[in-house]
Design an enzyme around this catalytic site. Structure first.
Site, PDB file in Angstrom:
ATOM      1  N   ASP A  50       0.839  -1.194   0.000  1.00  0.00           N
ATOM      2  CA  ASP A  50       0.000   0.000   0.000  1.00  0.00           C
ATOM      3  C   ASP A  50       0.875   1.246   0.000  1.00  0.00           C
ATOM      4  O   ASP A  50       1.599   1.499   0.973  1.00  0.00           O
ATOM      5  CB  ASP A  50      -0.915  -0.011   1.232  1.00  0.00           C
ATOM      6  CG  ASP A  50      -2.103   0.909   1.086  1.00  0.00           C
ATOM      7  OD1 ASP A  50      -2.102   1.731   0.155  1.00  0.00           O
ATOM      8  OD2 ASP A  50      -3.044   0.813   1.887  1.00  0.00           O
ATOM      9  N   ASP A  51       0.859   2.006  -1.091  1.00  0.00           N
ATOM     10  CA  ASP A  51       1.624   3.250  -1.232  1.00  0.00           C
ATOM     11  C   ASP A  51       3.134   3.027  -1.280  1.00  0.00           C
ATOM     12  O   ASP A  51       3.896   3.924  -0.918  1.00  0.00           O
ATOM     13  CB  ASP A  51       1.294   4.237  -0.100  1.00  0.00           C
ATOM     14  CG  ASP A  51      -0.105   4.806  -0.183  1.00  0.00           C
ATOM     15  OD1 ASP A  51      -0.859   4.400  -1.083  1.00  0.00           O
ATOM     16  OD2 ASP A  51      -0.453   5.658   0.658  1.00  0.00           O
ATOM     17  N   CYS A  90      -6.052   3.840  -4.073  1.00  0.00           N
ATOM     18  CA  CYS A  90      -6.297   2.545  -3.417  1.00  0.00           C
ATOM     19  C   CYS A  90      -7.396   1.669  -4.012  1.00  0.00           C
ATOM     20  O   CYS A  90      -7.136   0.595  -4.535  1.00  0.00           O
ATOM     21  CB  CYS A  90      -6.616   2.784  -1.952  1.00  0.00           C
ATOM     22  SG  CYS A  90      -5.328   3.652  -1.052  1.00  0.00           S
ATOM     23  N   ARG A  94      -7.140  -1.682  -6.528  1.00  0.00           N
ATOM     24  CA  ARG A  94      -7.452  -3.019  -6.019  1.00  0.00           C
ATOM     25  C   ARG A  94      -8.573  -3.683  -6.823  1.00  0.00           C
ATOM     26  O   ARG A  94      -8.572  -4.900  -7.018  1.00  0.00           O
ATOM     27  CB  ARG A  94      -7.818  -2.918  -4.534  1.00  0.00           C
ATOM     28  CG  ARG A  94      -6.597  -2.636  -3.687  1.00  0.00           C
ATOM     29  CD  ARG A  94      -6.909  -1.994  -2.333  1.00  0.00           C
ATOM     30  NE  ARG A  94      -5.708  -1.331  -1.879  1.00  0.00           N
ATOM     31  CZ  ARG A  94      -4.719  -1.949  -1.212  1.00  0.00           C
ATOM     32  NH1 ARG A  94      -4.838  -3.226  -0.871  1.00  0.00           N
ATOM     33  NH2 ARG A  94      -3.624  -1.298  -0.875  1.00  0.00           N
ATOM     34  N   LYS A 143      -5.694  -5.563   3.845  1.00  0.00           N
ATOM     35  CA  LYS A 143      -6.592  -4.476   3.468  1.00  0.00           C
ATOM     36  C   LYS A 143      -7.427  -4.836   2.237  1.00  0.00           C
ATOM     37  O   LYS A 143      -6.885  -5.146   1.186  1.00  0.00           O
ATOM     38  CB  LYS A 143      -5.768  -3.217   3.185  1.00  0.00           C
ATOM     39  CG  LYS A 143      -6.570  -2.064   2.604  1.00  0.00           C
ATOM     40  CD  LYS A 143      -5.664  -0.889   2.319  1.00  0.00           C
ATOM     41  CE  LYS A 143      -6.353   0.144   1.463  1.00  0.00           C
ATOM     42  NZ  LYS A 143      -5.503   1.307   1.186  1.00  0.00           N
ATOM     43  N   HIS A 145     -10.738  -2.884   0.971  1.00  0.00           N
ATOM     44  CA  HIS A 145     -11.018  -1.565   0.397  1.00  0.00           C
ATOM     45  C   HIS A 145     -11.847  -1.583  -0.888  1.00  0.00           C
ATOM     46  O   HIS A 145     -11.687  -0.730  -1.765  1.00  0.00           O
ATOM     47  CB  HIS A 145      -9.709  -0.796   0.159  1.00  0.00           C
ATOM     48  CG  HIS A 145      -9.881   0.682   0.395  1.00  0.00           C
ATOM     49  ND1 HIS A 145      -8.830   1.572   0.412  1.00  0.00           N
ATOM     50  CD2 HIS A 145     -10.999   1.424   0.637  1.00  0.00           C
ATOM     51  CE1 HIS A 145      -9.279   2.786   0.648  1.00  0.00           C
ATOM     52  NE2 HIS A 145     -10.596   2.721   0.790  1.00  0.00           N
ATOM     53  N   SER A 168      -8.430   1.651   4.357  1.00  0.00           N
ATOM     54  CA  SER A 168      -7.098   2.144   4.718  1.00  0.00           C
ATOM     55  C   SER A 168      -6.950   2.384   6.219  1.00  0.00           C
ATOM     56  O   SER A 168      -7.910   2.760   6.905  1.00  0.00           O
ATOM     57  CB  SER A 168      -6.791   3.444   3.961  1.00  0.00           C
ATOM     58  OG  SER A 168      -6.780   3.234   2.576  1.00  0.00           O
ATOM     59  N   HIS A 244       1.434   2.489   3.888  1.00  0.00           N
ATOM     60  CA  HIS A 244       0.461   3.589   3.968  1.00  0.00           C
ATOM     61  C   HIS A 244       0.547   4.210   5.364  1.00  0.00           C
ATOM     62  O   HIS A 244       0.731   3.511   6.359  1.00  0.00           O
ATOM     63  CB  HIS A 244      -0.937   3.003   3.741  1.00  0.00           C
ATOM     64  CG  HIS A 244      -2.025   4.005   3.499  1.00  0.00           C
ATOM     65  ND1 HIS A 244      -2.461   4.866   4.475  1.00  0.00           N
ATOM     66  CD2 HIS A 244      -2.775   4.270   2.392  1.00  0.00           C
ATOM     67  CE1 HIS A 244      -3.448   5.614   3.980  1.00  0.00           C
ATOM     68  NE2 HIS A 244      -3.645   5.268   2.711  1.00  0.00           N
ATOM     69  N   ASP A 296      -0.008  -1.073  -4.877  1.00  0.00           N
ATOM     70  CA  ASP A 296      -1.265  -0.543  -5.424  1.00  0.00           C
ATOM     71  C   ASP A 296      -1.099   0.795  -6.119  1.00  0.00           C
ATOM     72  O   ASP A 296      -1.917   1.180  -6.947  1.00  0.00           O
ATOM     73  CB  ASP A 296      -2.337  -0.454  -4.336  1.00  0.00           C
ATOM     74  CG  ASP A 296      -2.046   0.611  -3.274  1.00  0.00           C
ATOM     75  OD1 ASP A 296      -0.875   1.019  -3.131  1.00  0.00           O
ATOM     76  OD2 ASP A 296      -2.993   1.018  -2.575  1.00  0.00           O
ATOM     77  N   ASN A 297      -0.056   1.544  -5.802  1.00  0.00           N
ATOM     78  CA  ASN A 297       0.236   2.833  -6.443  1.00  0.00           C
ATOM     79  C   ASN A 297       1.561   3.343  -5.893  1.00  0.00           C
ATOM     80  O   ASN A 297       2.206   2.686  -5.064  1.00  0.00           O
ATOM     81  CB  ASN A 297      -0.887   3.861  -6.215  1.00  0.00           C
ATOM     82  CG  ASN A 297      -1.355   3.994  -4.787  1.00  0.00           C
ATOM     83  OD1 ASN A 297      -2.490   3.628  -4.466  1.00  0.00           O
ATOM     84  ND2 ASN A 297      -0.503   4.490  -3.902  1.00  0.00           N
ATOM     85  N   LYS A 317       1.642   9.225  -5.718  1.00  0.00           N
ATOM     86  CA  LYS A 317       0.269   8.729  -5.565  1.00  0.00           C
ATOM     87  C   LYS A 317      -0.756   9.798  -5.940  1.00  0.00           C
ATOM     88  O   LYS A 317      -0.580  10.979  -5.671  1.00  0.00           O
ATOM     89  CB  LYS A 317       0.060   8.304  -4.118  1.00  0.00           C
ATOM     90  CG  LYS A 317      -1.376   7.936  -3.750  1.00  0.00           C
ATOM     91  CD  LYS A 317      -1.483   7.582  -2.284  1.00  0.00           C
ATOM     92  CE  LYS A 317      -2.931   7.260  -1.896  1.00  0.00           C
ATOM     93  NZ  LYS A 317      -3.037   6.823  -0.482  1.00  0.00           N
TER      94      LYS A 317
END
Length: 495
Positions: A50-51, A90, A94, A143, A145, A168, A244, A296-297, A317
């Protein structure tokens, strides 16, 4: 029975030392063969960060901290240099991983909040549903989301098991310093952060200390899932809540890197990947399991020293620039994927579903998807190619850029920028504002930082990329040109 066991023990004890060792090794070898025969695979483990930015792990130049397990994963498989999250945020990202579709095709955009009115539509077929129909055990840790409550949680989307957060880890009524949010702040709107098992909240996360336990708890659950299903084919989706913000490292890793909290968190993630790999090896499943590690990014840059690195790519992001969507991706399956391969082929998270479907010999979704099968590329087929094009959507459905081969055409639009104000520090964010760009053409082979506009020098390339963009506008729509897509499917309407 006891007499029989005593007899066997007596015979074993009468053996010479070398015979006993040989006998013991034969038993281990037999157990190993039985384990492999019971689970010939292929199994699949997807580890989704995540991030995490393009420059956050050693195989992509991270320094000065170390990520030895991820370096080993790269050495045992393929490292993609041109791999893209489907969108730089996010939930949209996903949804693409789960369905093989650009998010705008299935009506998902942005980052869903606990009171969002949309969710992933149950009519969409997920990678978990496809594999479950093929007899796989499916488990998710981390996660989600894509919907915060039943009937939009993982168990309603093909997973047999689920343990993790529904969204998140910053969506909670806690301030950036870890203290309860003031009643007048935006954060006070959020409910207490729920930790879910199956469909039920089993506890709530109140403090950063609680968050510091998440990576280890996710890892423990992942290992339990693999171990429990070692005698049958399985699919594990492990979606870490870190890095994240808010960042939190476990007790064994806090301060360990000596380079700050972000590095501590990344070293704990590396440990987690190593534990998964060790478990697969211990159970003789490593050669029968595809491991995919990606993000994810890109990094949330306005958090400063609590954000990751874009590896020199532009912005981060929440943008259509390379730093927002180009991410690390490692894939490894010894015996199927050759070791230490670097691929410059264009690929994306939307390609994971059709690739896994081909590997596991399962059907594709009945509805149209956007991903392509990368398995020939993974197997080293000299004639295999990656994607021919990739489109950069953001906001609800604004088509902001298109890429083919080395060229990227960026359309006139507004975008988030991190460059106009001072970035944040120690968990507090800096200010983010909008900027704008005009039509521009970039040669990503020579200019991955997207600094030099070449549209006037290569008008024929602009024309070619515009034609590709127009086709996507017809199918998926484009808010910038006010076109409505004819092949867009609705998200679920949450009641």
């Amino acid at each position: 029975m006891c007499n029989k066991i005593s007899g066997i023990m007596a015979i074993f004890l009468k053996m010479g030392k070398r015979c006993r060792i040989s006998f013991f090794l034969a038993i281990l070898s037999f157990a190993s063969v039985c384990s492999v025969l019971a689970n010939p695979g292929p199994n699949v483990v997807v580890i989704f960060m995540d991030d995490m930015g393009y420059g956050d792990i050693e195989p992509y130049g991270a320094q000065p901290y170390k990520t030895p397990n991820l370096s080993r994963l790269a050495a045992e498989g393929i490292r993609f240099t041109q791999f893209y999250a489907a969108q730089g945020v996010c939930s949209a990202s996903r949804s693409a991983l789960m369905t093989g579709c650009y998010p705008t095709r299935i009506g998902i955009h942005g980052a869903l909040v606990p009171w969002s009115s949309i969710a992933l539509n149950p009519d969409e077929e997920t990678i978990a549903e496809l594999l479950k129909d093929k007899g796989y055990k499916t488990g998710m840790v981390g996660k989600w989301h894509l919907g915060q409550k039943v009937p939009y949680l993982p168990l309603q989307n093909g997973f047999d098991e689920y343990f993790g957060l529904p969204y998140s880890n910053d969506m909670w009524p806690v301030n950036y310093d870890g203290k309860p949010a003031d009643s007048n702040s935006v954060k006070a709107k959020y409910p207490t952060l729920p930790l879910i098992e199956g469909n039920k909240t089993i506890e709530t996360i109140h403090t950063l200390n609680n968050q510091s336990e998440l990576t280890e708890r996710y890892t423990k659950r992942a290992i339990e899932f693999i171990t429990k299903n070692r005698n049958q084919k399985f699919f594990l989706y492990m979606a870490h809540s870190m890095p994240h913000v808010p960042l939190a490292a476990g007790k064994r890793f806090a301060g360990k890197s000596k380079y700050g909290l972000y590095a501590d968190v990344m070293q704990e993630i590396d440990w987690s990947v190593g534990e998964v790999m060790k478990t697969l090896e211990k159970l003789n499943l490593r050669n029968h399991t595809l491991i995919i590690f990606t993000s994810d990014n890109g990094p949330w840059l306005n958090y400063g020293n609590h954000a990751g690195s874009s590896g020199g790519l532009r912005e981060g992001k929440g943008t259509h620039w390379e730093g927002g969507v180009r991410v690390p991706c490692l894939m490894s399956m010894p015996g199927t994927i050759q070791p230490a391969v670097t691929s410059n082929s264009l690929a994306s998270t939307i390609d994971v579903l059709p690739t896994v479907a081909a590997l596991c010999n399962t059907k594709l979704p009945s509805k149209k998807i956007d991903g392509i099968n990368l398995l020939p590329l993974l197997k080293g087929d000299a004639n295999a190619n990656g994607r021919s094009s990739f489109v950069y959507y953001y906001d609800v459905n604004n088509l902001k850029a298109v890429r083919t081969d080395r060229w990227k055409l960026v359309f006139s639009c507004k975008f988030r920028t991190y460059k106009m104000y001072e970035i944040g520090k120690d968990g507090w964010p800096g200010r983010v504002v909008d900027d704008s760009t005009q039509l521009a053409l970039y040669d990503l082979m020579h200019d991955p930082g997207e600094n030099f506009d070449l549209k006037d020098q290569y008008p024929e390339v602009v024309t070619e990329l515009n034609k590709i963009a127009d086709q996507y506008r017809k199918e998926l729509g484009d808010g910038l040109t006010k076109m409505k897509g004819v092949e867009v499917r609705p998200a679920a309407a949450v009641k």
